[in-house]
Motif scaffolding. Structure first.
Motif: not given
Length: 381
Positions: A79-81, A83-84, A173
């Protein structure tokens, strides 16, 4: 995954091939999804968003050290990808202004090679960053939540209510799964009925509705529906629970049908380890773009009846839908659905390897199998 190990390249090649094959399957006139009306047409733009998102990630790997995927579970990026990407979109214009255009950078690369007899890695990274920033600024990407859109409006001849077909997207996420929701929602509010319903009980012919419409068609509930759809988008919620929650949030909106398209898991040779058995077989396929397996699930819940509204002197109860759960099917009961379909898409080479291993029957048990062969998809092999 590090960009310089080759694992990232293999992953992106296999994912691009899988999404291309899925689009071929969805867009075919003989696709089983077209038996469900708008389903195939609704889902295809979300696949386009995913392709653009993966292209952006691939360019990002060209100038960043690491890229993480959910190797043991969904096979999709963590999920962080996502958000980036959202954060980078906000600063893309400012960062682009500080980087030379691609042609200038290419000319500098050629000059560097001639003068230093070495490869200009730093300039190559600048090109990758430039392409990445241009892409995320122009293309529609798969966001954590993609706002609802109305794609059809009609009148239920049985009760005279207008109804809408609405869809929206969610990237879960916790499970790292992209999902598409599609709902048929009746509207019993008096204001919209007077606007849309003619005296003969049909949709007024003089009302111009330029479909698709961003958000729910009824502006009175559109913002609140966006909030409710986002709040109830998690994979951990069953379709029946989501439909009930949407129903409970609105007195005059009545979800009659809810479909959820869950993409994944994705299996890629040498990259994912969500199934040792599948990975071992896929590793025998020579080309990366043919060494993958993509699965998805189509879930559906529909209203079997509507309890009528009750109005009393001291209190009132709005109309509420009662949703059908197929209790004769244990898997349907577990999923909280009226019906479901499990699908698997696999390249011809990978299918041959799975078949030769003697594992195909057990791996594909319960799945409708679709084999990609060139620019065609052969279903129900």
């Amino acid at each position: 995954m590090r960009a310089d190990t080759g694992a990232a390249g293999a992953y992106f090649r296999s994912m691009h091939a899988a999404l291309k094959g899925l689009r071929v399957y969805l867009s075919g006139a003989d696709s089983p999804l077209y038996a469900h009306g708008l389903v195939g047409q609704v889902i295809t733009p979300y696949i386009d968003r995913l392709e653009a998102t993966f292209s952006a990630w691939e360019n990002r790997v060209g100038f960043m050290d690491r890229f993480r995927i959910s190797r043991a579970d969904s096979g999709f990026p963590v999920y962080q990808n996502l958000l980036t990407l959202e954060n980078d979109r906000a600063t893309a214009g400012e960062r682009l202004a500080a980087i030379a255009d691609v042609e200038t950078l290419k000319a500098e690369m050629a000059d560097f090679i001639l003068r230093h007899k070495a490869f200009p890695a730093a300039l190559q990274e600048q090109i990758a960053e430039r392409l990445y920033l241009e892409e995320i600024g122009q293309d529609e990407l798969f966001a954590p939540f993609i706002l609802p859109e109305t794609v059809r409006v009609s009148i239920n001849p049985k009760n005279g209510r207008p109804y809408y077909v609405v869809h929206w997207g969610v990237f879960d996420g916790s499970r790292t799964l992209p999902m598409v929701y599609m709902a048929t929602i009746e509207d019993s509010s008096q204001s919209i009925a007077s606007m849309l319903v003619a005296k003969d009980g049909k949709l007024k012919s003089d009302v111009d509705i330029p479909l698709p419409v961003g958000g729910l068609l009824n502006p009175e509930f559109a913002r609140a529906f966006d909030v409710s759809a986002e709040r109830n988008g998690a994979y951990s919620l069953s379709p029946a629970t989501i439909a009930q929650n949407l129903d409970a949030d609105f007195e005059f909106l009545h979800p009659k049908q809810l479909r959820r398209f869950v993409l994944g898991p994705f299996y890629s040779a040498g990259v994912t380890d969500n199934s040792d058995r599948i990975s071992t077989i896929l590793s025998k396929v020579r080309k990366d773009e043919n060494a993958w397996l993509l699965t998805w699930t189509m879930q559906e819940v529909f209203s079997k009846t509507e309890s009528p509204a009750k109005h009393g002197l001291w209190s009132s109860t709005p109309a509420r839908d009662v949703y059908h759960i197929e209790t004769d099917d244990l898997e349907a009961t577990r999923q909280g659905v009226s019906a479901y379909q499990k699908h698997a898409l696999v390249p011809h080479d990978a299918y041959q390897a799975l078949y030769a291993s003697g594992e195909a029957e057990s791996i594909f048990s319960g799945f409708s199998v679709h084999v990609v062969s060139g620019n065609q998809v052969i279903s129900e092999v």
